[in-house]
Design an enzyme around this catalytic site. Structure first.
Site, mmCIF file in Angstrom:
data_model
loop_
_atom_site.group_PDB
_atom_site.id
_atom_site.type_symbol
_atom_site.label_atom_id
_atom_site.label_comp_id
_atom_site.label_asym_id
_atom_site.label_seq_id
_atom_site.Cartn_x
_atom_site.Cartn_y
_atom_site.Cartn_z
ATOM 1 C CB THR A 192 -1.001 0.226 1.410
ATOM 2 O OG1 THR A 192 -1.812 -1.542 1.247
ATOM 3 C CG2 THR A 192 -1.777 1.184 1.075
ATOM 4 C CE LYS A 226 -5.788 -4.472 -0.155
ATOM 5 N NZ LYS A 226 -4.897 -5.489 0.267
HETATM 6 N N1 LIG Z 1 9.356 2.459 3.306
HETATM 7 C C1 LIG Z 1 8.739 2.912 4.355
HETATM 8 N N2 LIG Z 1 9.031 3.778 5.333
HETATM 9 C C2 LIG Z 1 7.673 3.412 5.986
HETATM 10 N N3 LIG Z 1 6.518 2.936 6.794
HETATM 11 C C3 LIG Z 1 6.662 1.786 5.688
HETATM 12 C C4 LIG Z 1 7.698 1.389 4.880
HETATM 13 N N4 LIG Z 1 7.525 0.399 4.378
HETATM 14 C C5 LIG Z 1 6.746 -0.057 5.005
HETATM 15 N N5 LIG Z 1 6.022 0.733 5.981
HETATM 16 C C6 LIG Z 1 5.303 0.747 6.996
HETATM 17 O O1 LIG Z 1 4.255 -0.554 7.378
HETATM 18 C C7 LIG Z 1 3.681 -0.970 7.665
HETATM 19 C C8 LIG Z 1 2.794 -2.471 6.706
HETATM 20 O O2 LIG Z 1 3.088 -1.668 4.978
HETATM 21 P P1 LIG Z 1 1.686 -1.914 3.761
HETATM 22 O O3 LIG Z 1 -0.094 -1.418 4.889
HETATM 23 O O4 LIG Z 1 1.947 -0.632 3.270
HETATM 24 O O5 LIG Z 1 1.396 -3.178 3.794
HETATM 25 P P2 LIG Z 1 1.323 -4.448 2.853
HETATM 26 O O6 LIG Z 1 1.981 -4.904 1.980
HETATM 27 O O7 LIG Z 1 0.078 -2.877 1.916
HETATM 28 O O8 LIG Z 1 -0.104 -5.335 3.320
HETATM 29 P P3 LIG Z 1 -1.584 -5.751 3.671
HETATM 30 O O9 LIG Z 1 -1.274 -7.010 2.764
HETATM 31 O O10 LIG Z 1 -2.311 -5.535 4.616
HETATM 32 O O11 LIG Z 1 -2.388 -4.565 2.190
HETATM 33 C C9 LIG Z 1 3.215 0.543 6.921
HETATM 34 O O12 LIG Z 1 2.198 0.711 8.581
HETATM 35 C C10 LIG Z 1 3.320 1.462 6.844
HETATM 36 O O13 LIG Z 1 2.995 1.995 6.809
HETATM 37 MG MG LIG Z 2 -2.486 -3.284 1.466
#
Ligand SMILES: Nc1ncnc2c1ncn2[C@@H]1O[C@H](COP(=O)(O)OP(=O)(O)OP(=O)(O)O)[C@@H](O)[C@H]1O
Ligand SMILES: [Mg+2]
Length: 223
Positions: A12, A33
């Site tokens: 995300t 999404k």
């Molecule tokens: N490079 C980054 N800088 C700051 N925060 C990050 C970074 N990478 C991940 N995060 C933090 O990690 C957490 C998980 O990231 P994200 O929600 O994008 O995962 P996702 O892969 O979309 O998960 P899901 O499978 O639930 O959709 C969030 O709180 C996000 O803010």
């Molecule tokens: Mg996500």
């Protein structure tokens, strides 16, 4: 299609950066999404990142309460999501937006709907896969497993984004170098850690992040 090695790896975060990148370039792209579980938080942040140009339902038609893989969360509500319906939704969006970015849910083979996972979605859409993985010990194996699970044609064009954790371990440099050596340096991208709470609107002005988004976008061939 943005997929990943796992849940919580930064899909995300990347999708929001795409949304801001497109806003800034005045590119009429859409970031979706289609299926959310455990609430609609991802869809809400994508809506905000697109300045409300799309409604929540235009970004996310299917959503389920339980924080489980979507197929299982849907089953709890005695509902189901069929691939044909999701394809129809994405293709209709595609008629209004020349470029569509879709965030899957969980990892590549997490059960999305009754009859499909994100791999099926990628193949049916003939999409470029963007594989997101947290840059920590184990990342090389996880990325290679996901690429191995894709049909060769899709694996060859896949882009890899390694998201930096807040506290990097000793593996991070070697992960990038090894994957770049094996896959080609143009296909492996590094997303720096951004302060939490993460704000895509500010982050996309960071020259490193902006540069990376441009490279990923051009590498998908959609630019
Ligand atoms: N490079 C980054 N800088 C700051 N925060 C990050 C970074 N990478 C991940 N995060 C933090 O990690 C957490 C998980 O990231 P994200 O929600 O994008 O995962 P996702 O892969 O979309 O998960 P899901 O499978 O639930 O959709 C969030 O709180 C996000 O803010
Ligand atoms: Mg996500």
């Amino acid at each position: 299609v943005i997929t990943g090695t796992d849940t919580g790896v930064g899909k995300t975060v990347l999708a929001c950066l795409f949304a801001r990148f497109f806003q800034e370039q005045r590119h009429p792209a859409a970031v979706l999404k289609p299926i959310c579980s455990g609430g609609r938080a991802d869809a809400r942040v994508l809506r905000e990142a697109q300045d409300g140009r799309l409604t929540l339902d235009e970004i996310n038609p299917w959503h389920f309460r339980e924080g489980l893989a979507p197929r299982l969360a849907a089953r709890k509500e005695k509902r189901e999501v069929r691939l044909a319906k999701v394809l129809d939704f994405i293709r209709r969006t595609r008629k209004r937006h020349p470029c569509v970015v879709v965030e899957g849910a969980g990892g590549l083979l997490s059960p999305l709907g009754t009859d499909f996972d994100t791999r099926d979605l990628i193949v049916a859409l003939r999409a470029v896969p963007i594989v997101v993985c947290a840059n920590r010990l184990g990342a090389i194996n996880q990325v290679l497993l996901v690429l191995e699970a894709l049909p060769a044609k899709y694996s060859r064009r896949a882009q890899v984004v390694l998201t930096s954790p807040e506290r990097p371990d000793a593996s991070v440099r070697g992960n990038v170098a090894t994957l770049a050596e094996q896959l080609g340096s143009g296909r492996v991208h590094e997303l720096p850690w951004m302060a939490e709470p993460f704000h895509a609107a500010g982050a996309v002005w960071n020259p490193r992040i902006k540069g990376m988004m441009g490279r990923v976008f051009r590498a998908t061939g959609a630019a």
